[in-house]
Design an enzyme around this catalytic site. Structure first.
Site, PDB file in Angstrom:
ATOM      1  N   ASP A  28       1.401  -0.983  -0.168  1.00  0.00           N
ATOM      2  CA  ASP A  28       0.373   0.507  -0.760  1.00  0.00           C
ATOM      3  C   ASP A  28       0.935   1.057   0.466  1.00  0.00           C
ATOM      4  OD1 ASP A  28      -2.621   1.374   0.730  1.00  0.00           O
ATOM      5  OD2 ASP A  28      -1.497   1.475   2.638  1.00  0.00           O
ATOM      6  N   ASP A  30      -0.147   5.533   0.342  1.00  0.00           N
ATOM      7  CA  ASP A  30      -0.516   6.028   1.673  1.00  0.00           C
ATOM      8  C   ASP A  30      -0.246   5.187   2.983  1.00  0.00           C
ATOM      9  OD1 ASP A  30      -1.382   9.313   0.711  1.00  0.00           O
ATOM     10  OD2 ASP A  30      -1.819   7.613  -0.524  1.00  0.00           O
ATOM     11  N   ASP A 191      -2.139  -0.874   6.154  1.00  0.00           N
ATOM     12  CA  ASP A 191      -2.265   0.221   7.438  1.00  0.00           C
ATOM     13  C   ASP A 191      -3.213   0.231   7.819  1.00  0.00           C
ATOM     14  OD1 ASP A 191      -2.657   2.322   5.418  1.00  0.00           O
ATOM     15  OD2 ASP A 191      -2.174   3.305   7.094  1.00  0.00           O
TER      16      ASP A 191
END
Length: 245
Positions: A28, A30, A191
């Site tokens: 991922d 961001d 995240d």
């Protein structure tokens, strides 16, 4: 490590032994690869200023990150994670935000600690690397170029690359088909709930980092195979799967 049982979506599955044998690592952007919050906040506050609205703190805007730019804008305009501003206001705000973000996409953005080292370890070990993000391609590609990560990924999927994006499993299953691997031979480093949900639905492994955004929620609430302090530790919990004979 001993296998333990944990529950997900009303089913009981076995938590895997480490290291996991995989062929593909999806990362991922961001909140996992890059700390983009300050530049996302900068663009949001410039947008709010243009609209005659008060600025928001970086911490507040950080809690709005995770569902793409349009949702971030809606949250910034309403102060609500599920808020829906008037359509005319949103229509006016969208191009203003995109203009400011395009001009400030790499002012403060930087890799999180351990990211460069972790990616280097993954490359050295011979994993196929892919980037999956909900960020629009017009921002994703320049950002990866500016931070020096673009050429490390064999494929990059942005939020507008496919008909559906995370938390839908489509980007992950697309990556698996691209590399001709089974879902259990791939892992996503993320995240957020978006990442965990997409990975579980696709049948892929998933590790989560605690330093990301996750819309203000504790990452330990997520159903993932491991919480890893950084990509360095994540790289140490996987090995390159032996090719099928």
């Amino acid at each position: 490590m001993n296998k333990q049982l944990y529950s997900y979506a009303n089913t009981t599955v076995k938590k895997p032994d480490f290291p996991l044998a995989v062929k593909v690592v999806m990362i991922d952007l961001d909140g996992t690869l890059l700390d983009t919050a300050e530049d996302l906040a900068l663009a949001a506050n410039l947008m709010l200023q243009d609209l005659g609205r008060p600025a928001l703190s970086v911490a507040t805007i950080k809690s709005y990150i995770g569902k793409g730019i349009e949702r971030l804008i809606k949250r910034a305009l309403t102060g609500d994670l599920d808020g829906e501003p008037e359509s005319q206001l949103l229509e006016k705000a969208l191009p203003i935000y995109k203009k400011h973000y395009a001009e400030n996409v790499h002012v403060n953005t930087k890799p999180f600690p351990g990211v460069k080292e972790g990616v280097a370890q993954l490359l050295q070990a011979g994993f196929h690397l892919a980037c999956i993000t909900n960020k629009s391609e017009s921002f994703t590609l320049p950002l990866l170029q500016a931070t020096g990560f673009h050429d490390y990924f064999e494929i990059i999927l942005s939020g507008d690359s496919l008909p559906r994006r995370k938390p839908d499993p489509l980007p992950l299953t697309h990556i698996c088909k691209h590399f001709n691997v089974q879902p259990h031979e791939a892992i996503l480093f993320g995240d957020s709930l978006n990442d965990a949900t997409a990975a579980r639905a696709a049948g892929c492994h998933v590790f989560c980092v605690p330093y990301g955004y996750n819309e203000g929620h504790d990452v330990h609430e997520l159903d993932c195979d491991a919480i890893v302090p950084s990509l360095v530790e994540a790289a140490q919990l996987i090995v390159k799967a032996v090719p099928n004979k």
